[in-house]
Structures are given as C-alpha cells and as structure tokens.
Write a protein that holds these residues in place. Structure first.
Motif, PDB file in Angstrom:
ATOM      1  N   LYS A 309       0.876  -1.175   0.064  1.00  0.00           N
ATOM      2  CA  LYS A 309      -0.009  -0.037  -0.069  1.00  0.00           C
ATOM      3  C   LYS A 309       0.948   1.195   0.065  1.00  0.00           C
ATOM      4  O   LYS A 309       0.457   2.254  -0.585  1.00  0.00           O
ATOM      5  CB  LYS A 309      -0.879   0.135   1.048  1.00  0.00           C
ATOM      6  N   PHE A 310       1.909   1.353   0.915  1.00  0.00           N
ATOM      7  CA  PHE A 310       2.595   2.480   0.875  1.00  0.00           C
ATOM      8  C   PHE A 310       3.650   2.710  -0.097  1.00  0.00           C
ATOM      9  O   PHE A 310       3.749   3.678  -0.827  1.00  0.00           O
ATOM     10  CB  PHE A 310       3.388   2.496   2.402  1.00  0.00           C
ATOM     11  N   CYS A 311       4.492   1.736  -0.377  1.00  0.00           N
ATOM     12  CA  CYS A 311       5.697   1.743  -1.426  1.00  0.00           C
ATOM     13  C   CYS A 311       5.250   1.668  -2.815  1.00  0.00           C
ATOM     14  O   CYS A 311       5.687   2.432  -3.642  1.00  0.00           O
ATOM     15  CB  CYS A 311       6.647   1.068  -0.891  1.00  0.00           C
ATOM     16  N   VAL A 312       4.810   0.518  -3.149  1.00  0.00           N
ATOM     17  CA  VAL A 312       4.490   0.089  -4.438  1.00  0.00           C
ATOM     18  C   VAL A 312       3.236   0.657  -5.086  1.00  0.00           C
ATOM     19  O   VAL A 312       3.304   1.473  -6.095  1.00  0.00           O
ATOM     20  CB  VAL A 312       4.507  -1.479  -4.599  1.00  0.00           C
ATOM     21  N   LEU A 313       1.963   0.568  -4.523  1.00  0.00           N
ATOM     22  CA  LEU A 313       0.876   1.135  -4.998  1.00  0.00           C
ATOM     23  C   LEU A 313       0.670   2.565  -4.551  1.00  0.00           C
ATOM     24  O   LEU A 313       0.359   3.464  -5.509  1.00  0.00           O
ATOM     25  CB  LEU A 313      -0.270   0.395  -4.475  1.00  0.00           C
TER      26      LEU A 313
END
Length: 320
Positions: A309-313
C-alpha cells in the motif's frame, strides 16, 4: 490412493503475506535488491511527547520499545558506510519524536561533520522548542548552513483535522515551532496524510494556501518539500505484490524505498542496534537484517501490507 484422493491431504496454500517467497495465490513474490544505499535512517527511539490516533510505529510518552540511539551508535554506522563504500548522501532521523532524545543535536552534528545532508522528521512541538535544543539547532545552522532539513508533521492543513489525529491544540503548537524555524532560517519541509478523501490536487492546493497564509517558503507541489503519505493499516485488505506486478503497474524495483535505504534501530534491552529494511517495519522480525550494514545489503521480499500500500501502490518514500 490416486492423485485425486491424495490432493485433499496436501498442505493448503499459505495466507496472504505469510510465505516469504510465494503469495497466497501461489505466485512468485516480488523482491527488491539494494541498488544504491543513498539514505541511512536512524530511529532515535519510540518515545514521543504525544500519542497520535494512527501512529504506524505506536509512538507515545510511554512506548520505549525502541530505545534512544546514541552518538556512538551513529558514528559506528557512519564508519561502516565508509568501509562498505555505500553511496550514501543523506542521513535521516525519525522517531518517536527525535528531539525527545537528549543526543539529537550531537548526532546531527556527527553526520554533518562527515558531509552528509541530514533530514529530521519532527512534530516541531515542545521537545524541539526547549531552550537547550534551540540553542543547539542554531549552532548547527551556523556551522553547516543549508545542510539540515526539518520535515514537520502537519497531518492536514486545517487545524481541526490535524487535531483529530494528534490532539487538541497540537496544530497551534506545531505552527509555533514552524514559525521559529522559519524566522531562524532553517530549511523546512512538511509531511501530510491522505486520509480525508481528498484528491492529491485538492490536498496540495490546501497546503499551498496554508503555506501562503503563514509565510512558509515551502513548495506544495514539490513532493520533496510537501510529502503526502498514504495511510498504513496492516489489517487493511491490500493485494500482494508479485514479480509480474512490476510490468503490470509500470513500476521498477529500483523505485521502491528499500532499494535505496535502510534503518538502524535499537531495541529496548538489546546490547547493540540492528538494521531493518526500512522506516515502516521496525518491529517485524522478518525485516531485521542483522547488526551490520554488510548484513543489510541483501534483497528485501515484499511480504507485508505496507510494502504494497505505501511503497508500491502508494509510490511513497520517507527519504527526501
């Protein structure tokens, strides 16, 4: 026993974010190599002067599960950066509230002496505004002009929404600290949240108006100066990131935070600090890499909801 009968005795596939290499759907989990360690973070300790409603690290006036890190600890890792030949340009400090740590200014100075840029994440409230801390900050400003950036947590540009998260009066207290930093020539940045259903455009417009109203020379449209972090909820339903997702999402592993940074933490009661993959996962033992930077050079398996949720998306990074 034929294959059809035997199949019902086979182990069920793992649940989401359980198996280090395979997702719940049986696909290959995404992995991020350390491409270039341009940022090294230090967690100064989990103690904080306030307790936010949704603090990902559970900082509070009582949580000391991550102990205060010391100047000697920091210098040990600065030496390792040089020994390993890491291309590190930036040293980041996060907490808790970093200015709760009595050695915060000394640690900042130790990093600046080595030529690094320093980024400190602070709420700019009472711990930073103590007379002794302010005197130290002014000395740092004079000795290394332009090399220290203070990123202040302003969850929302409206006081009532910020105070919903951090407590009544916290907005005005932070604003007072920001004004002191501005009036004394410090480089300022802001970290906000995207938890109120606004579009990014709406959020940045709101921060731009806030900066203009209070005379802060911060660019609301520059993600390095105004960082809008997606919310992190380890219980939220998020997809797992597979090796195939890089092409599907048009992302590169090198764009993810753990491709360029690591964080040092000191657990309460531990003899020595440890290195973890990133700022978001200080407690999960699966993301502790060892006690040295050499041990921390391995790849990171994206086996946590925050990775997705935080890094990739979300495309977010704690580094400047």
């Amino acid at each position: 026993m034929n294959d059809r009968n035997f199949s019902r005795f086979k182990a069920r596939p793992p649940g989401k974010f359980e198996h280090p290499d395979i997702t719940a759907k049986g696909e290959q989990r995404a992995v991020v190599p350390l491409v270039a360690a341009t940022t090294l973070w230090f967690n100064t300790g989990t103690l904080c002067n306030i307790q936010c409603m949704n603090c990902y690290i559970e900082s509070s006036p009582r949580n000391d599960s991550l102990a205060y890190i010391t100047v000697d600890d920091v210098v040990t890792y600065l030496n390792q950066i040089e020994e390993r030949g890491w291309p590190t340009k930036e040293i980041g400090f996060t907490g808790g509230e970093p200015y709760m740590n009595p050695q915060m200014n000394a640690m900042t100075g130790a990093c600046l002496e080595r030529g690094y840029d320093v980024l400190v994440l602070t709420n700019a409230m009472r711990p930073m505004m103590r007379a002794q801390v302010r005197e130290g900050l002014l000395a740092i400003r004079d000795a290394w002009p332009g090399k220290l950036t203070l990123r202040v947590s302003v969850d929302h540009y409206l006081a009532e929404k910020h105070d919903q998260e951090r407590g009544t009066g916290s907005f005005n207290s932070t604003l007072q600290g920001m004004r002191w930093l501005r009036d004394n020539g410090f480089r300022l940045a802001v970290a906000g949240r995207t938890m109120w259903g606004e579009t990014e455009q709406q959020g940045r417009a709101g921060y731009a108006a806030f900066f203009a109203r209070h005379g802060f020379e911060i660019d609301a449209c520059n993600p390095a100066e105004t960082v809008l972090f997606p919310e992190m909820d380890a219980q939220a339903e998020v997809p797992e990131i597979t090796a195939a997702c890089w092409n599907i999402l048009d992302r590169k592993p090198s764009e993810v935070m753990c491709a360029s940074s690591r964080m040092v933490v000191k657990r309460k009661g531990a003899e020595r600090p440890a290195v973890v993959t990133c700022t978001l996962l200080p407690y999960d033992p699966r993301f502790e890499m060892g006690e040295t930077l050499a041990e921390a050079e391995g790849p990171v398996k994206l086996n946590h909801p925050h990775c997705a949720k935080f890094c990739v998306l979300g495309g977010a990074s704690c580094s400047a």
